[in-house]
Enzyme design. Sequence first.
Site, PDB file in Angstrom:
ATOM      1  CG  HIS A   1     -13.037  -1.813 -34.337  1.00 54.09           C
ATOM      2  ND1 HIS A   1     -12.132  -1.149 -34.712  1.00 54.09           N
ATOM      3  CD2 HIS A   1     -13.024  -1.847 -32.922  1.00 54.09           C
ATOM      4  CE1 HIS A   1     -11.185  -1.068 -33.552  1.00 54.09           C
ATOM      5  NE2 HIS A   1     -11.520  -1.597 -32.614  1.00 54.09           N
TER       6      HIS A   1
ATOM      7  CD  GLU B   1     -14.933   0.517 -30.004  1.00 54.04           C
ATOM      8  OE1 GLU B   1     -14.170   0.569 -29.083  1.00 54.04           O
ATOM      9  OE2 GLU B   1     -15.415  -0.355 -30.426  1.00 54.04           O
ATOM     10  CG  HIS B   2     -11.316   3.660 -32.911  1.00 54.23           C
ATOM     11  ND1 HIS B   2     -10.089   3.721 -32.325  1.00 54.23           N
ATOM     12  CD2 HIS B   2     -11.361   2.285 -32.744  1.00 54.23           C
ATOM     13  CE1 HIS B   2      -9.558   2.569 -31.875  1.00 54.23           C
ATOM     14  NE2 HIS B   2     -10.486   1.501 -32.305  1.00 54.23           N
TER      15      HIS B   2
ATOM     16  CD  GLU C   1      -8.031  -1.446 -31.689  1.00 56.16           C
ATOM     17  OE1 GLU C   1      -8.927  -2.290 -31.037  1.00 56.16           O
ATOM     18  OE2 GLU C   1      -7.992  -0.433 -31.948  1.00 56.16           O
TER      19      GLU C   1
ATOM     20  CD  GLU D   1      -9.070   7.677 -33.662  1.00 52.29           C
ATOM     21  OE1 GLU D   1      -9.335   6.549 -33.290  1.00 52.29           O
ATOM     22  OE2 GLU D   1      -8.499   8.832 -33.093  1.00 52.29           O
TER      23      GLU D   1
END
Length: 527
Positions: A135, A138-139, A215, A208
Amino acid sequence: MALRHLLTLSHRSVKCIRPFSHTLSRSTSHFPHDKPLPSPPPPDYMLYDRLAEQVKSKLARLDKPDARFLQHNSPVPCRADHGSALSFPETKITTLPNGIRVATESNLASATATVGVWIDAGSRYETDESNGVAHFLEHMIFKGTKSRSVRKLEEEIENMGGHLNAYTTREQTTYFTRVMGKDVPKAIQILADVLQNSTFDEGHIDHERNVILREMDEVEKNPEEVVFDQLHATAFQHSPLGRPILGPDDNIKKFTKADIQKYIADHYSPHRMVISASGAVKHEEVVEQVKKLFTNLSANADTTCQLVAKEPSGFTGSEIRIHNLEDPLIRFAVAVEGASWTDPDSVALMVMQSMLGSYNKNAGGAKHVGSHLVERIAIDEIAESMMAFNTNYKDTGLFGIYAAAEPSNCEDLAYSVIYAMTKLCYKVSDDDVIRAANQLKSSLLLHVDGTSGTAEDIGRQLITYGRRIPFAELFARIDAVDSSTVKRVAKRFIEDKDIVIAATGDPQNTFLPDYNWFRRRTYWTRY
Protein backbone atom coordinates in the site's frame (compact mmCIF):
# COMPACT_ATOMS: atom_id res chain seq x y z
CA MET A 1 -135.14 -3.73 40.88
CA ALA A 2 -133.35 -6.69 42.31
CA LEU A 3 -133.48 -8.56 39.05
CA ARG A 4 -132.21 -5.54 37.03
CA HIS A 5 -129.38 -5.08 39.45
CA LEU A 6 -128.41 -8.70 39.21
CA LEU A 7 -128.33 -8.59 35.42
CA THR A 8 -126.17 -5.54 35.51
CA LEU A 9 -123.66 -7.23 37.75
CA SER A 10 -123.65 -10.27 35.57
CA HIS A 11 -122.97 -8.18 32.48
CA ARG A 12 -120.11 -6.41 34.15
CA SER A 13 -118.61 -9.68 35.33
CA VAL A 14 -118.85 -11.10 31.86
CA LYS A 15 -117.06 -8.11 30.34
CA CYS A 16 -114.21 -8.56 32.82
CA ILE A 17 -113.60 -12.18 31.83
CA ARG A 18 -111.14 -12.38 28.88
CA PRO A 19 -109.61 -15.40 27.17
CA PHE A 20 -106.46 -16.66 28.94
CA SER A 21 -104.27 -16.55 25.90
CA HIS A 22 -105.21 -13.00 25.04
CA THR A 23 -104.65 -11.88 28.59
CA LEU A 24 -101.20 -13.49 28.64
CA SER A 25 -100.10 -11.87 25.38
CA ARG A 26 -101.13 -8.46 26.57
CA SER A 27 -99.48 -8.86 29.98
CA THR A 28 -96.03 -9.89 28.72
CA SER A 29 -95.19 -6.32 27.69
CA HIS A 30 -95.31 -5.24 31.28
CA PHE A 31 -92.32 -7.43 32.38
CA PRO A 32 -88.98 -5.74 31.57
CA HIS A 33 -86.91 -8.94 32.05
CA ASP A 34 -88.70 -10.83 29.32
CA LYS A 35 -87.64 -9.13 26.05
CA PRO A 36 -88.92 -10.42 22.75
CA LEU A 37 -86.54 -12.61 20.70
CA PRO A 38 -84.67 -10.70 17.95
CA SER A 39 -85.51 -11.52 14.39
CA PRO A 40 -82.69 -13.02 12.21
CA PRO A 41 -80.59 -10.32 10.44
CA PRO A 42 -80.84 -9.94 6.69
CA PRO A 43 -77.97 -11.35 4.55
CA ASP A 44 -76.48 -7.89 3.99
CA TYR A 45 -75.26 -7.73 7.60
CA MET A 46 -73.12 -10.91 7.43
CA LEU A 47 -69.79 -9.04 7.19
CA TYR A 48 -67.42 -11.96 7.71
CA ASP A 49 -69.15 -14.05 5.08
CA ARG A 50 -68.83 -11.25 2.54
CA LEU A 51 -65.11 -10.76 3.39
CA ALA A 52 -64.52 -14.48 3.00
CA GLU A 53 -66.10 -14.42 -0.44
CA GLN A 54 -63.88 -11.48 -1.44
CA VAL A 55 -60.75 -13.33 -0.31
CA LYS A 56 -61.79 -16.42 -2.23
CA SER A 57 -62.33 -14.40 -5.39
CA LYS A 58 -58.88 -12.77 -5.07
CA LEU A 59 -57.23 -16.15 -4.59
CA ALA A 60 -59.04 -17.44 -7.63
CA ARG A 61 -57.70 -14.53 -9.67
CA LEU A 62 -54.16 -15.36 -8.52
CA ASP A 63 -54.58 -18.96 -9.60
CA LYS A 64 -55.80 -17.81 -13.01
CA PRO A 65 -54.30 -14.34 -13.59
CA ASP A 66 -55.39 -12.12 -16.43
CA ALA A 67 -53.38 -12.79 -19.57
CA ARG A 68 -52.96 -9.04 -20.12
CA PHE A 69 -51.21 -8.81 -16.76
CA LEU A 70 -48.82 -11.64 -17.61
CA GLN A 71 -47.62 -9.74 -20.69
CA HIS A 72 -45.79 -7.29 -18.44
CA ASN A 73 -45.24 -9.02 -15.13
CA SER A 74 -45.68 -12.38 -13.46
CA PRO A 75 -45.82 -13.39 -9.80
CA VAL A 76 -43.79 -16.49 -10.70
CA PRO A 77 -40.12 -15.79 -11.64
CA CYS A 78 -38.60 -17.34 -14.72
CA ARG A 79 -35.04 -17.50 -16.00
CA ALA A 80 -34.15 -14.17 -17.59
CA ASP A 81 -32.95 -14.38 -21.16
CA HIS A 82 -29.52 -12.82 -21.50
CA GLY A 83 -28.90 -13.91 -25.06
CA SER A 84 -27.49 -10.47 -25.78
CA ALA A 85 -24.37 -11.56 -23.87
CA LEU A 86 -23.47 -13.68 -26.91
CA SER A 87 -22.91 -10.50 -28.91
CA PHE A 88 -20.38 -8.99 -26.50
CA PRO A 89 -17.07 -7.93 -28.09
CA GLU A 90 -14.33 -10.52 -28.13
CA THR A 91 -11.58 -10.29 -25.54
CA LYS A 92 -8.27 -10.58 -27.36
CA ILE A 93 -5.30 -11.88 -25.35
CA THR A 94 -1.63 -11.92 -26.33
CA THR A 95 1.22 -13.23 -24.17
CA LEU A 96 4.51 -11.44 -24.88
CA PRO A 97 7.88 -13.25 -24.84
CA ASN A 98 8.75 -11.80 -21.43
CA GLY A 99 5.51 -13.18 -19.91
CA ILE A 100 3.28 -10.09 -19.81
CA ARG A 101 -0.30 -10.78 -20.90
CA VAL A 102 -2.02 -8.05 -22.92
CA ALA A 103 -5.82 -8.25 -23.04
CA THR A 104 -8.16 -5.81 -24.75
CA GLU A 105 -11.84 -5.45 -25.49
CA SER A 106 -12.37 -2.94 -28.28
CA ASN A 107 -15.45 -0.78 -28.53
CA LEU A 108 -14.75 1.72 -31.25
CA ALA A 109 -18.12 3.40 -30.66
CA SER A 110 -16.75 4.61 -27.33
CA ALA A 111 -14.89 7.91 -27.15
CA THR A 112 -12.94 7.00 -24.01
CA ALA A 113 -10.73 4.16 -22.88
CA THR A 114 -9.36 2.64 -19.69
CA VAL A 115 -5.84 1.19 -19.60
CA GLY A 116 -4.37 -0.41 -16.52
CA VAL A 117 -1.78 -2.76 -15.11
CA TRP A 118 -3.10 -5.54 -12.87
CA ILE A 119 -0.38 -7.21 -10.76
CA ASP A 120 -0.75 -10.51 -8.94
CA ALA A 121 0.71 -9.07 -5.75
CA GLY A 122 -0.79 -7.61 -2.59
CA SER A 123 -0.53 -7.55 1.17
CA ARG A 124 -0.80 -11.34 1.34
CA TYR A 125 2.70 -11.73 -0.08
CA GLU A 126 4.36 -9.49 2.50
CA THR A 127 6.16 -10.57 5.64
CA ASP A 128 5.49 -9.40 9.19
CA GLU A 129 8.33 -6.90 8.81
CA SER A 130 7.16 -5.61 5.40
CA ASN A 131 3.43 -5.62 6.06
CA GLY A 132 2.05 -2.42 4.55
CA VAL A 133 4.73 -1.86 1.93
CA ALA A 134 2.40 -2.77 -0.98
CA HIS A 135 0.00 0.00 0.00
CA PHE A 136 2.93 2.34 0.68
CA LEU A 137 4.19 1.69 -2.85
CA GLU A 138 0.74 2.56 -4.22
CA HIS A 139 1.16 6.04 -2.71
CA MET A 140 4.75 6.46 -3.92
CA ILE A 141 4.38 5.24 -7.50
CA PHE A 142 3.06 8.58 -8.76
CA LYS A 143 5.63 10.77 -6.96
CA GLY A 144 8.00 11.30 -9.86
CA THR A 145 10.19 9.32 -12.24
CA LYS A 146 13.62 9.84 -13.78
CA SER A 147 12.07 11.81 -16.66
CA ARG A 148 8.94 13.26 -15.01
CA SER A 149 8.65 15.28 -11.84
CA VAL A 150 5.49 15.10 -9.76
CA ARG A 151 4.27 18.37 -11.23
CA LYS A 152 4.97 17.31 -14.81
CA LEU A 153 3.20 14.00 -14.29
CA GLU A 154 0.12 15.68 -12.87
CA GLU A 155 0.07 18.30 -15.63
CA GLU A 156 0.26 15.66 -18.36
CA ILE A 157 -2.72 13.79 -16.91
CA GLU A 158 -4.76 16.96 -16.43
CA ASN A 159 -3.94 18.29 -19.90
CA MET A 160 -5.31 15.06 -21.38
CA GLY A 161 -8.43 15.38 -19.22
CA GLY A 162 -7.57 11.98 -17.83
CA HIS A 163 -7.69 10.26 -14.46
CA LEU A 164 -4.85 8.28 -12.87
CA ASN A 165 -5.47 6.07 -9.86
CA ALA A 166 -4.43 2.91 -8.02
CA TYR A 167 -5.67 0.50 -5.35
CA THR A 168 -4.29 -2.40 -3.35
CA THR A 169 -6.08 -5.50 -2.09
CA ARG A 170 -4.87 -8.56 -0.24
CA GLU A 171 -3.94 -10.37 -3.45
CA GLN A 172 -3.79 -7.74 -6.21
CA THR A 173 -2.42 -4.28 -6.97
CA THR A 174 -3.80 -2.12 -9.77
CA TYR A 175 -2.65 1.04 -11.53
CA PHE A 176 -5.01 2.39 -14.17
CA THR A 177 -5.86 5.51 -16.12
CA ARG A 178 -8.98 6.72 -17.92
CA VAL A 179 -8.35 8.90 -20.99
CA MET A 180 -9.79 9.82 -24.36
CA GLY A 181 -9.27 7.28 -27.12
CA LYS A 182 -6.63 9.36 -28.90
CA ASP A 183 -4.53 9.56 -25.71
CA VAL A 184 -4.22 5.79 -25.11
CA PRO A 185 -0.56 5.61 -26.35
CA LYS A 186 0.47 8.38 -23.98
CA ALA A 187 -1.37 6.72 -21.09
CA ILE A 188 0.51 3.46 -21.68
CA GLN A 189 3.77 5.37 -21.78
CA ILE A 190 3.02 7.01 -18.41
CA LEU A 191 2.12 3.67 -16.80
CA ALA A 192 5.33 2.09 -18.09
CA ASP A 193 7.37 5.01 -16.80
CA VAL A 194 5.97 5.05 -13.26
CA LEU A 195 6.23 1.26 -12.88
CA GLN A 196 9.84 1.03 -14.06
CA ASN A 197 11.50 4.39 -13.40
CA SER A 198 10.06 5.82 -10.17
CA THR A 199 12.69 7.56 -8.07
CA PHE A 200 11.16 7.20 -4.59
CA ASP A 201 12.61 10.42 -3.23
CA GLU A 202 13.21 10.34 0.53
CA GLY A 203 11.34 13.62 1.00
CA HIS A 204 8.27 12.21 -0.72
CA ILE A 205 8.55 9.04 1.36
CA ASP A 206 8.43 11.05 4.59
CA HIS A 207 5.48 13.07 3.29
CA GLU A 208 3.50 9.99 2.25
CA ARG A 209 4.35 8.32 5.54
CA ASN A 210 2.36 11.03 7.35
CA VAL A 211 -0.44 10.78 4.76
CA ILE A 212 -0.79 7.04 5.33
CA LEU A 213 -0.79 7.45 9.12
CA ARG A 214 -3.64 9.95 8.81
CA GLU A 215 -5.41 7.55 6.46
CA MET A 216 -5.10 4.82 9.08
CA ASP A 217 -6.71 7.11 11.64
CA GLU A 218 -9.62 7.68 9.25
CA VAL A 219 -10.00 3.96 8.65
CA GLU A 220 -10.12 3.30 12.39
CA LYS A 221 -13.04 5.71 12.60
CA ASN A 222 -14.97 3.70 10.02
CA PRO A 223 -16.64 0.86 11.96
CA GLU A 224 -17.37 -1.22 8.87
CA GLU A 225 -13.71 -1.19 7.82
CA VAL A 226 -12.69 -2.14 11.36
CA VAL A 227 -15.14 -5.07 11.44
CA PHE A 228 -13.88 -6.58 8.18
CA ASP A 229 -10.21 -6.09 9.08
CA GLN A 230 -10.78 -7.79 12.42
CA LEU A 231 -12.85 -10.50 10.73
CA HIS A 232 -9.86 -11.42 8.56
CA ALA A 233 -7.47 -11.16 11.49
CA THR A 234 -9.42 -13.62 13.61
CA ALA A 235 -10.46 -15.92 10.74
CA PHE A 236 -6.93 -16.32 9.32
CA GLN A 237 -4.83 -16.18 12.46
CA HIS A 238 -1.05 -16.60 11.99
CA SER A 239 -1.39 -16.50 8.20
CA PRO A 240 -0.74 -13.71 5.67
CA LEU A 241 -4.44 -13.16 4.90
CA GLY A 242 -4.96 -12.04 8.47
CA ARG A 243 -2.65 -9.05 8.12
CA PRO A 244 -4.19 -5.63 7.41
CA ILE A 245 -3.59 -4.03 4.02
CA LEU A 246 -2.38 -0.75 5.52
CA GLY A 247 0.00 -2.49 7.91
CA PRO A 248 0.86 -1.59 11.51
CA ASP A 249 2.01 1.86 12.59
CA ASP A 250 5.51 0.69 13.45
CA ASN A 251 6.14 -0.58 9.94
CA ILE A 252 4.83 2.58 8.30
CA LYS A 253 7.16 4.73 10.38
CA LYS A 254 10.31 2.83 9.39
CA PHE A 255 9.86 2.02 5.67
CA THR A 256 12.74 3.20 3.47
CA LYS A 257 13.46 3.41 -0.24
CA ALA A 258 15.29 0.08 -0.05
CA ASP A 259 12.20 -1.67 1.36
CA ILE A 260 10.04 -0.40 -1.50
CA GLN A 261 12.55 -1.35 -4.17
CA LYS A 262 12.94 -4.83 -2.68
CA TYR A 263 9.19 -5.40 -2.84
CA ILE A 264 9.17 -4.34 -6.53
CA ALA A 265 12.06 -6.68 -7.31
CA ASP A 266 10.34 -9.58 -5.57
CA HIS A 267 6.83 -9.21 -7.00
CA TYR A 268 6.61 -6.86 -10.01
CA SER A 269 7.74 -9.46 -12.52
CA PRO A 270 6.27 -9.77 -16.05
CA HIS A 271 4.63 -13.19 -15.60
CA ARG A 272 2.55 -11.74 -12.75
CA MET A 273 1.32 -8.72 -14.76
CA VAL A 274 -1.70 -8.16 -17.01
CA ILE A 275 -2.07 -5.08 -19.20
CA SER A 276 -5.82 -4.62 -19.66
CA ALA A 277 -7.47 -2.08 -21.94
CA SER A 278 -11.10 -1.42 -22.84
CA GLY A 279 -13.00 1.06 -24.98
CA ALA A 280 -11.50 2.99 -27.88
CA VAL A 281 -8.43 0.79 -28.22
CA LYS A 282 -6.92 -1.44 -30.91
CA HIS A 283 -5.39 -4.67 -29.73
CA GLU A 284 -2.42 -4.77 -32.11
CA GLU A 285 -1.39 -1.20 -31.30
CA VAL A 286 -1.55 -1.84 -27.54
CA VAL A 287 0.49 -5.04 -27.90
CA GLU A 288 3.21 -3.31 -29.91
CA GLN A 289 3.48 -0.43 -27.47
CA VAL A 290 3.62 -2.70 -24.40
CA LYS A 291 6.29 -4.84 -26.09
CA LYS A 292 8.37 -1.73 -26.73
CA LEU A 293 7.93 0.01 -23.34
CA PHE A 294 7.75 -2.72 -20.64
CA THR A 295 11.31 -4.00 -20.88
CA ASN A 296 12.86 -3.12 -17.52
CA LEU A 297 10.95 -5.36 -15.11
CA SER A 298 12.02 -7.76 -12.39
CA ALA A 299 13.38 -11.15 -13.43
CA ASN A 300 12.18 -12.96 -10.29
CA ALA A 301 10.68 -16.30 -11.38
CA ASP A 302 8.65 -16.97 -8.21
CA THR A 303 4.93 -17.32 -8.82
CA THR A 304 2.07 -16.54 -6.48
CA CYS A 305 1.15 -20.23 -6.36
CA GLN A 306 4.57 -20.97 -4.92
CA LEU A 307 4.17 -18.16 -2.36
CA VAL A 308 0.73 -19.43 -1.32
CA ALA A 309 2.08 -22.96 -0.96
CA LYS A 310 4.76 -21.66 1.41
CA GLU A 311 2.24 -19.83 3.63
CA PRO A 312 -1.23 -21.26 3.07
CA SER A 313 -4.24 -19.76 4.76
CA GLY A 314 -5.66 -21.46 7.83
CA PHE A 315 -9.25 -20.80 8.89
CA THR A 316 -9.88 -20.68 12.63
CA GLY A 317 -13.36 -20.63 14.14
CA SER A 318 -13.17 -17.77 16.64
CA GLU A 319 -14.53 -14.38 17.56
CA ILE A 320 -13.29 -10.90 18.41
CA ARG A 321 -15.27 -8.09 20.05
CA ILE A 322 -14.05 -4.52 20.18
CA HIS A 323 -15.50 -2.00 22.62
CA ASN A 324 -16.43 1.29 21.02
CA LEU A 325 -18.84 3.06 23.33
CA GLU A 326 -18.86 6.14 21.09
CA ASP A 327 -20.83 4.21 18.46
CA PRO A 328 -24.52 3.93 19.40
CA LEU A 329 -24.91 0.88 17.15
CA ILE A 330 -23.54 -2.63 17.40
CA ARG A 331 -21.97 -3.76 14.14
CA PHE A 332 -21.03 -7.38 13.61
CA ALA A 333 -20.12 -9.84 10.88
CA VAL A 334 -20.76 -13.59 10.97
CA ALA A 335 -18.95 -15.74 8.40
CA VAL A 336 -17.92 -19.26 7.50
CA GLU A 337 -14.97 -20.36 5.39
CA GLY A 338 -15.89 -19.86 1.74
CA ALA A 339 -14.58 -21.04 -1.61
CA SER A 340 -11.53 -20.06 -3.62
CA TRP A 341 -11.75 -18.36 -7.01
CA THR A 342 -11.42 -21.62 -8.93
CA ASP A 343 -13.62 -23.77 -6.69
CA PRO A 344 -16.50 -25.36 -8.67
CA ASP A 345 -18.98 -24.21 -6.01
CA SER A 346 -17.94 -20.55 -6.11
CA VAL A 347 -20.77 -19.71 -8.55
CA ALA A 348 -23.36 -21.29 -6.24
CA LEU A 349 -22.04 -19.15 -3.36
CA MET A 350 -22.53 -16.07 -5.54
CA VAL A 351 -26.17 -17.05 -6.04
CA MET A 352 -26.56 -17.69 -2.30
CA GLN A 353 -25.17 -14.23 -1.56
CA SER A 354 -27.79 -12.77 -3.90
CA MET A 355 -30.51 -14.80 -2.14
CA LEU A 356 -29.59 -13.32 1.24
CA GLY A 357 -29.49 -9.81 -0.27
CA SER A 358 -28.76 -6.46 1.35
CA TYR A 359 -30.80 -3.90 3.29
CA ASN A 360 -30.60 -0.25 4.24
CA LYS A 361 -33.14 1.37 6.50
CA ASN A 362 -33.14 4.57 4.43
CA ALA A 363 -34.08 2.73 1.23
CA GLY A 364 -37.71 2.03 0.49
CA GLY A 365 -39.39 -1.12 -0.79
CA ALA A 366 -37.51 -3.57 1.41
CA LYS A 367 -40.74 -5.15 2.67
CA HIS A 368 -41.50 -6.51 -0.76
CA VAL A 369 -38.16 -7.86 -2.01
CA GLY A 370 -37.35 -11.47 -2.81
CA SER A 371 -34.96 -12.03 0.10
CA HIS A 372 -36.80 -13.50 3.09
CA LEU A 373 -34.11 -12.17 5.43
CA VAL A 374 -34.43 -8.60 4.14
CA GLU A 375 -38.21 -8.83 4.24
CA ARG A 376 -38.17 -9.98 7.86
CA ILE A 377 -35.69 -7.28 8.90
CA ALA A 378 -37.71 -4.56 7.19
CA ILE A 379 -41.06 -5.62 8.65
CA ASP A 380 -39.74 -5.99 12.20
CA GLU A 381 -37.42 -2.94 11.87
CA ILE A 382 -34.58 -4.65 13.71
CA ALA A 383 -31.56 -3.36 11.74
CA GLU A 384 -30.10 -0.18 10.34
CA SER A 385 -28.29 -2.03 7.54
CA MET A 386 -27.42 -5.55 6.44
CA MET A 387 -25.24 -6.96 3.67
CA ALA A 388 -24.35 -10.48 2.57
CA PHE A 389 -20.79 -10.89 1.31
CA ASN A 390 -18.80 -13.54 -0.54
CA THR A 391 -15.03 -12.89 -0.66
CA ASN A 392 -12.79 -15.18 -2.72
CA TYR A 393 -9.03 -15.75 -2.51
CA LYS A 394 -6.64 -18.16 -4.23
CA ASP A 395 -7.13 -20.99 -1.75
CA THR A 396 -10.00 -19.96 0.52
CA GLY A 397 -12.73 -17.39 1.07
CA LEU A 398 -15.25 -15.88 3.47
CA PHE A 399 -19.03 -16.14 3.17
CA GLY A 400 -21.31 -14.40 5.62
CA ILE A 401 -23.43 -11.43 6.63
CA TYR A 402 -22.55 -8.00 8.01
CA ALA A 403 -25.20 -6.08 9.97
CA ALA A 404 -25.66 -3.03 12.19
CA ALA A 405 -28.45 -2.48 14.71
CA GLU A 406 -29.54 -0.84 17.92
CA PRO A 407 -28.41 -2.81 20.98
CA SER A 408 -31.98 -3.69 21.93
CA ASN A 409 -32.53 -5.33 18.53
CA CYS A 410 -29.28 -7.25 18.36
CA GLU A 411 -30.54 -10.60 19.63
CA ASP A 412 -33.49 -10.63 17.22
CA LEU A 413 -31.22 -9.59 14.36
CA ALA A 414 -28.61 -12.21 15.26
CA TYR A 415 -31.28 -14.90 15.25
CA SER A 416 -32.62 -13.76 11.86
CA VAL A 417 -29.13 -13.68 10.34
CA ILE A 418 -27.97 -17.11 11.48
CA TYR A 419 -31.41 -18.62 10.76
CA ALA A 420 -31.31 -17.31 7.17
CA MET A 421 -27.83 -18.74 6.59
CA THR A 422 -28.66 -22.15 8.05
CA LYS A 423 -31.99 -22.28 6.25
CA LEU A 424 -30.09 -22.53 2.97
CA CYS A 425 -29.12 -26.06 4.01
CA TYR A 426 -32.69 -27.29 4.41
CA LYS A 427 -35.44 -25.13 2.85
CA VAL A 428 -34.81 -23.56 -0.55
CA SER A 429 -37.39 -22.93 -3.24
CA ASP A 430 -36.65 -22.88 -6.95
CA ASP A 431 -38.44 -19.53 -7.27
CA ASP A 432 -36.02 -17.91 -4.82
CA VAL A 433 -33.02 -19.38 -6.66
CA ILE A 434 -34.27 -18.19 -10.06
CA ARG A 435 -34.96 -14.71 -8.73
CA ALA A 436 -31.49 -14.49 -7.13
CA ALA A 437 -29.81 -15.79 -10.30
CA ASN A 438 -31.52 -13.11 -12.38
CA GLN A 439 -30.40 -10.42 -9.96
CA LEU A 440 -26.83 -11.76 -9.99
CA LYS A 441 -26.64 -11.73 -13.78
CA SER A 442 -27.98 -8.19 -13.91
CA SER A 443 -25.44 -6.97 -11.34
CA LEU A 444 -22.60 -8.59 -13.30
CA LEU A 445 -23.72 -6.79 -16.45
CA LEU A 446 -24.03 -3.49 -14.59
CA HIS A 447 -20.47 -3.89 -13.29
CA VAL A 448 -19.05 -3.90 -16.83
CA ASP A 449 -21.26 -1.04 -18.01
CA GLY A 450 -18.30 1.20 -18.81
CA THR A 451 -14.69 0.98 -19.85
CA SER A 452 -13.29 0.97 -16.30
CA GLY A 453 -15.48 -1.90 -15.13
CA THR A 454 -14.67 -3.92 -18.23
CA ALA A 455 -10.91 -3.39 -17.92
CA GLU A 456 -11.05 -4.33 -14.23
CA ASP A 457 -13.05 -7.47 -15.00
CA ILE A 458 -10.56 -8.54 -17.67
CA GLY A 459 -7.50 -7.95 -15.48
CA ARG A 460 -8.95 -9.66 -12.42
CA GLN A 461 -10.15 -12.74 -14.30
CA LEU A 462 -6.85 -13.23 -16.10
CA ILE A 463 -5.06 -13.16 -12.74
CA THR A 464 -7.52 -15.41 -10.89
CA TYR A 465 -8.71 -17.79 -13.63
CA GLY A 466 -5.96 -17.46 -16.22
CA ARG A 467 -8.55 -16.50 -18.86
CA ARG A 468 -11.53 -14.23 -19.45
CA ILE A 469 -14.72 -16.21 -18.89
CA PRO A 470 -17.30 -15.23 -21.53
CA PHE A 471 -20.60 -13.98 -20.14
CA ALA A 472 -22.47 -16.68 -22.04
CA GLU A 473 -20.48 -19.35 -20.17
CA LEU A 474 -20.78 -17.56 -16.84
CA PHE A 475 -24.54 -17.16 -17.21
CA ALA A 476 -24.89 -20.82 -18.17
CA ARG A 477 -23.10 -21.75 -14.94
CA ILE A 478 -25.40 -19.48 -12.95
CA ASP A 479 -28.52 -20.94 -14.58
CA ALA A 480 -27.29 -24.45 -13.72
CA VAL A 481 -27.67 -23.64 -10.01
CA ASP A 482 -30.99 -24.91 -8.64
CA SER A 483 -32.44 -25.50 -5.17
CA SER A 484 -30.72 -28.86 -4.76
CA THR A 485 -27.37 -27.30 -5.68
CA VAL A 486 -27.84 -24.53 -3.12
CA LYS A 487 -28.67 -27.02 -0.37
CA ARG A 488 -25.69 -29.19 -1.25
CA VAL A 489 -23.25 -26.26 -1.25
CA ALA A 490 -24.76 -24.83 1.94
CA LYS A 491 -24.30 -28.15 3.70
CA ARG A 492 -20.68 -28.19 2.54
CA PHE A 493 -19.83 -24.71 3.84
CA ILE A 494 -22.43 -23.84 6.52
CA GLU A 495 -24.03 -26.87 8.15
CA ASP A 496 -22.37 -27.57 11.52
CA LYS A 497 -19.23 -25.70 10.46
CA ASP A 498 -17.05 -23.41 12.55
CA ILE A 499 -17.85 -19.73 12.22
CA VAL A 500 -15.99 -16.50 12.83
CA ILE A 501 -17.48 -13.38 14.41
CA ALA A 502 -16.20 -9.80 14.58
CA ALA A 503 -18.16 -7.08 16.37
CA THR A 504 -17.75 -3.47 17.47
CA GLY A 505 -19.78 -1.24 19.77
CA ASP A 506 -20.73 -2.59 23.16
CA PRO A 507 -21.19 -6.24 22.16
CA GLN A 508 -20.33 -7.77 25.56
CA ASN A 509 -23.18 -6.12 27.44
CA THR A 510 -25.43 -9.16 26.76
CA PHE A 511 -26.84 -7.52 23.62
CA LEU A 512 -25.08 -9.73 21.07
CA PRO A 513 -25.23 -13.48 21.84
CA ASP A 514 -21.99 -15.33 22.47
CA TYR A 515 -20.06 -17.56 20.09
CA ASN A 516 -21.63 -20.82 21.28
CA TRP A 517 -25.12 -19.39 20.71
CA PHE A 518 -24.27 -18.75 17.05
CA ARG A 519 -22.41 -22.04 16.65
CA ARG A 520 -25.35 -24.14 17.88
CA ARG A 521 -27.58 -22.61 15.23
CA THR A 522 -25.45 -23.64 12.26
CA TYR A 523 -27.53 -26.81 12.05
CA TRP A 524 -31.13 -27.86 12.69
CA THR A 525 -31.92 -30.91 14.77
CA ARG A 526 -34.56 -32.70 12.69
CA TYR A 527 -36.33 -35.95 13.53
